[in-house]
Structures are given as C-alpha cells and as structure tokens.
Design a protein around this motif. Structure first.
Motif, PDB file in Angstrom:
ATOM      1  N   LEU A  52       0.860  -1.212   0.046  1.00 59.48           N
ATOM      2  CA  LEU A  52      -0.058  -0.019   0.111  1.00 59.48           C
ATOM      3  C   LEU A  52       0.795   1.236  -0.049  1.00 59.48           C
ATOM      4  CD1 LEU A  52      -2.388  -1.090   2.527  1.00 59.48           C
ATOM      5  CD2 LEU A  52      -2.876  -1.276   0.259  1.00 59.48           C
ATOM      6  N   VAL A  53       2.149   1.165   0.559  1.00 61.35           N
ATOM      7  CA  VAL A  53       2.735   2.386   0.689  1.00 61.35           C
ATOM      8  C   VAL A  53       4.312   2.063   0.086  1.00 61.35           C
ATOM      9  CG1 VAL A  53       1.890   3.233   2.927  1.00 61.35           C
ATOM     10  CG2 VAL A  53       3.507   1.538   3.122  1.00 61.35           C
ATOM     11  N   LEU A  54       4.525   1.428  -1.013  1.00 58.64           N
ATOM     12  CA  LEU A  54       5.709   0.797  -1.687  1.00 58.64           C
ATOM     13  C   LEU A  54       6.244   2.278  -2.176  1.00 58.64           C
ATOM     14  CD1 LEU A  54       6.991  -1.755  -2.218  1.00 58.64           C
ATOM     15  CD2 LEU A  54       5.972  -2.038  -4.406  1.00 58.64           C
ATOM     16  N   GLU A  55       5.431   3.100  -2.565  1.00 60.80           N
ATOM     17  CA  GLU A  55       6.056   4.332  -3.125  1.00 60.80           C
ATOM     18  C   GLU A  55       7.137   5.161  -2.050  1.00 60.80           C
ATOM     19  OE1 GLU A  55       2.264   5.719  -1.296  1.00 60.80           O
ATOM     20  OE2 GLU A  55       2.904   4.022  -2.626  1.00 60.80           O
ATOM     21  N   GLU A  56       6.687   5.182  -0.794  1.00 57.70           N
ATOM     22  CA  GLU A  56       7.490   5.455   0.232  1.00 57.70           C
ATOM     23  C   GLU A  56       8.845   4.776   0.413  1.00 57.70           C
ATOM     24  OE1 GLU A  56       6.888   8.049   1.869  1.00 57.70           O
ATOM     25  OE2 GLU A  56       4.734   8.452   1.374  1.00 57.70           O
ATOM     26  N   CYS A  57       8.699   3.498   0.260  1.00 53.95           N
ATOM     27  CA  CYS A  57       9.856   2.715   0.424  1.00 53.95           C
ATOM     28  C   CYS A  57      10.714   3.136  -1.025  1.00 53.95           C
ATOM     29  CB  CYS A  57       9.494   1.099   0.333  1.00 53.95           C
ATOM     30  SG  CYS A  57      11.000  -0.040   0.260  1.00 53.95           S
ATOM     31  N   ARG A  58      10.246   3.149  -2.186  1.00 51.35           N
ATOM     32  CA  ARG A  58      10.905   3.366  -3.654  1.00 51.35           C
ATOM     33  C   ARG A  58      11.616   4.732  -3.477  1.00 51.35           C
ATOM     34  NH1 ARG A  58      12.796   0.074  -6.869  1.00 51.35           N
ATOM     35  NH2 ARG A  58      14.400   1.495  -6.279  1.00 51.35           N
ATOM     36  N   ARG A  59      10.934   5.695  -3.040  1.00 47.88           N
ATOM     37  CA  ARG A  59      11.293   6.942  -2.736  1.00 47.88           C
ATOM     38  C   ARG A  59      12.769   7.026  -1.986  1.00 47.88           C
ATOM     39  NH1 ARG A  59       7.492   9.497  -0.554  1.00 47.88           N
ATOM     40  NH2 ARG A  59       6.240   9.646  -2.988  1.00 47.88           N
ATOM     41  N   GLU A  60      12.780   6.163  -0.952  1.00 45.15           N
ATOM     42  CA  GLU A  60      14.005   6.150  -0.277  1.00 45.15           C
ATOM     43  C   GLU A  60      15.124   5.590  -1.025  1.00 45.15           C
ATOM     44  OE1 GLU A  60      16.039   7.519   3.122  1.00 45.15           O
ATOM     45  OE2 GLU A  60      13.901   7.780   2.623  1.00 45.15           O
ATOM     46  N   MET A  61      14.846   4.275  -1.656  1.00 45.27           N
ATOM     47  CA  MET A  61      15.787   3.615  -2.609  1.00 45.27           C
ATOM     48  C   MET A  61      16.537   4.265  -3.590  1.00 45.27           C
ATOM     49  SD  MET A  61      13.948  -0.046  -2.425  1.00 45.27           S
ATOM     50  CE  MET A  61      15.595  -0.857  -3.452  1.00 45.27           C
ATOM     51  N   ASP A  62      15.581   5.262  -3.992  1.00 51.53           N
ATOM     52  CA  ASP A  62      15.866   6.152  -5.174  1.00 51.53           C
ATOM     53  C   ASP A  62      16.857   7.373  -5.057  1.00 51.53           C
ATOM     54  OD1 ASP A  62      14.309   4.516  -6.936  1.00 51.53           O
ATOM     55  OD2 ASP A  62      12.511   5.873  -7.043  1.00 51.53           O
ATOM     56  N   ARG A  63      17.005   7.470  -3.605  1.00 46.30           N
ATOM     57  CA  ARG A  63      17.987   8.449  -3.296  1.00 46.30           C
ATOM     58  C   ARG A  63      19.452   7.968  -3.291  1.00 46.30           C
ATOM     59  NH1 ARG A  63      15.699  12.477   0.143  1.00 46.30           N
ATOM     60  NH2 ARG A  63      13.500  11.810   1.007  1.00 46.30           N
ATOM     61  N   SER A  64      19.471   6.752  -3.493  1.00 47.66           N
ATOM     62  CA  SER A  64      20.839   5.928  -3.591  1.00 47.66           C
ATOM     63  C   SER A  64      21.001   5.560  -5.052  1.00 47.66           C
ATOM     64  CB  SER A  64      20.885   4.837  -2.545  1.00 47.66           C
ATOM     65  OG  SER A  64      21.940   3.808  -2.855  1.00 47.66           O
ATOM     66  N   GLU A  65      22.375   5.757  -5.628  1.00 46.01           N
ATOM     67  CA  GLU A  65      22.781   5.152  -6.997  1.00 46.01           C
ATOM     68  C   GLU A  65      22.772   3.769  -6.954  1.00 46.01           C
ATOM     69  OE1 GLU A  65      23.002   6.668  -9.784  1.00 46.01           O
ATOM     70  OE2 GLU A  65      23.178   8.918  -9.342  1.00 46.01           O
ATOM     71  N   TRP A  66      22.927   3.182  -5.695  1.00 48.46           N
ATOM     72  CA  TRP A  66      23.179   1.513  -5.583  1.00 48.46           C
ATOM     73  C   TRP A  66      21.781   0.871  -6.043  1.00 48.46           C
ATOM     74  CZ3 TRP A  66      27.627  -0.542  -4.260  1.00 48.46           C
ATOM     75  CH2 TRP A  66      28.824   0.180  -4.009  1.00 48.46           C
ATOM     76  N   ALA A  67      20.621   1.584  -5.384  1.00 50.72           N
ATOM     77  CA  ALA A  67      19.557   0.875  -5.408  1.00 50.72           C
ATOM     78  C   ALA A  67      18.392   1.477  -6.455  1.00 50.72           C
ATOM     79  CB  ALA A  67      19.027   0.989  -4.150  1.00 50.72           C
TER      80      ALA A  67
END
Length: 290
Positions: free
Chosen positions: A248-263
């Motif tokens: 339901l809140v995967l975009e929050e997780c995705r936004r945090e991961m998108d801060r990193s070039e690794w992920a």
C-alpha cells in the motif's frame, strides 16, 4: 521456470514453534491427516521440508549465533521425525532452512527468472535469502544476507542481537502494532489487535495505520539500500504477513531507495504470501532427490 504447483493442500497449526512440544505433536498430526487425504500412509513419506524464521547452520540445522529469542534451539527436525511415530525400519528426513531463503527458492523457481534475487520476509521477524540463479547463498554459518540486522538508525533501538537500530525493530508486525497502539490511544480510538486488522484499516485509509506504515516503509527502504550494497541483486521480492501492508505504501520505500545510486534501478516486487511454505515443499522434494 516451472509450471505452478496447483495440487497443494494447506493446513494451519495453532501452536508456535518457539518453546514447548505442542507444535511437534500438532504438526505430526497435520502431516498424518494430509497424507490420508491423498490416499497415502505416513510410512510413504520420504522427506519433510521446514521453513523457520531464523538463520540455520547448514551442517547442524540448528539456529546460528546469535540465536533469536523466539528460536527453538532444539533439533526440531529430529523431534518432528520422532513424533511421526513411523513403523520400525521407516525413517523420514526432515530438512530445514530459513524462511526467506526458501521463499526465494520458490519465487525464483515459479514466478521470476532473475539472475540474482533477494527475498525479504517481514512478519514477526525480518529475514533475507539470496538466490544466484538456482543456488542458495547461505554463508559460513547460514547467516548470509541477514537483512533484519542491517542498521537503519545507528542511535536507534537496541536489538536482541546486540546491535542498535536494526531494521527488524521498526518494520515487523509487533513493531507496527505497538506504534499503532500508542497513536490510537492518543486519539482515543480502538487500536488494531492483529496485523491483518492493521493492514485492513490501512487499506480503508485509516490515518493512524497509514502513517505508521509510511514511516516503516521509509525504514524498510533504507534497509533495502544497505542490502543492495552488500548483495548487488537484480531484484527484491517482499514476502511475509506484513508485505501486503507495504504494498500500500511501496512508493515511500521506493522514494527512499531512489535516493541511492546503488538501489535506484532495483525493482521491489510483492511476492506470494505462502512462498516460504511452498519453498519448504521444494526443499523436501530436493532432499528426496538428493
């Protein structure tokens, strides 16, 4: 990839695996019932596969250090084999592995075809399992890719493992329910009592449950970035009882991961709820064939 396993029977036992012998007898009875349902006898059983929520040492099949507070430190495979009370001369092999590793085994076999896949199971615990094609990555002591013990807050909560700020302390079902309990009482509303109720309320746009989930999704994203730095997998598959909530809140997780070039380019998928159970079945079949 293989054809899905359609002809599968599922039963639920009420006893937990941590502490006491109740689960052993109840599980053995469930095995007897299921074999009878397909017209077979318990003596026909060759192997049983078990998924457990802790790191498993490949040689001893016992919990690896540090041992979780909920882990059954007894040889659970032997206890279950003895509880089946097979006729003299009949022996059954019980094979055990970490639930996330078995979930990855199933997802890689039936649902996906990534070269490398990281499975993260989030329930009352957080475990990780990495597949390289069809190969399990276990590590020297069975603790490889212990995602739940990646730190997301160096000044955060103390964990049972001795570290501080472990992901497991922020995203599990007990952690979410505890935070929801506090926030609901502050608002003088009834809190959810189970993770299923919590997710249902979040799905119905309950402000407290959604807020708790969003905050946890940020922490999950931070943990998955660290996992990606270490494992360098092609994809992540989330499973366990909390995964439908994170969907339901995967975009929050995705936004945090998108801060990193690794992920940034690593997809996060929601796996099947019973993937670990199906993986245990595959483990049993593999044990029989080997």
């Amino acid at each position: 990839m293989h054809e899905p396993m359609d002809d599968i029977q599922m039963m639920t036992v009420g006893q937990g695996i941590s502490g006491g012998n109740g689960w052993v007898a109840e599980t053995a009875e469930a095995v007897h019932t299921m074999t009878q349902n397909i017209g077979r006898h318990r003596a026909d059983i060759a192997t049983l596969g078990m998924a457990v929520p802790w790191a498993v040492h490949a040689r001893t099949l016992l919990p690896s250090e540090p041992v979780p507070t909920w882990a059954d430190t007894r040889p659970v495979g032997r206890l279950l084999a003895e509880a089946l009370a097979l006729p003299p001369g009949n022996r059954v092999q019980v094979v055990i592995d970490t639930d996330a590793r078995l979930a990855a085994f199933y997802e890689q076999t039936y649902n996906h075809a990534f070269e490398t896949m990281l499975s993260v199971q989030v329930s009352a615990h957080v475990t990780g399992g990495l597949m390289l094609a069809s190969t399990h990555v276990r590590g020297a002591r069975g603790r490889a890719v212990s995602v739940g013990h990646l730190s997301v807050d160096l000044a955060g909560r103390e964990c049972w493992c001795g570290l501080r700020g472990c992901l497991e302390g922020y995203v599990t079902a007990p952690a979410l329910l505890e935070e929801a309990f506090v926030k609901c009482h502050a608002r003088q509303v009834s809190p959810p009592s189970t993770i299923e109720q919590f997710i249902t309320r979040a799905r119905e746009r309950d402000l407290v449950c959604l807020d708790v989930l969003r905050r946890a999704a940020v922490q999950l994203g931070r943990g998955l970035v660290s996992a990606t730095v270490a494992a360098d997998q092609h994809a992540i598959v989330l499973g366990g009882t909390v995964a439908p909530g994170f969907e339901l809140v995967l975009e929050e997780c995705r936004r945090e991961m998108d801060r990193s070039e690794w992920a940034r380019d690593v997809p996060v998928l929601i796996g099947e709820l019973d993937a670990a159970t199906h993986g245990a079945l595959l483990l049993g079949l593999a044990g029989h064939l080997n």
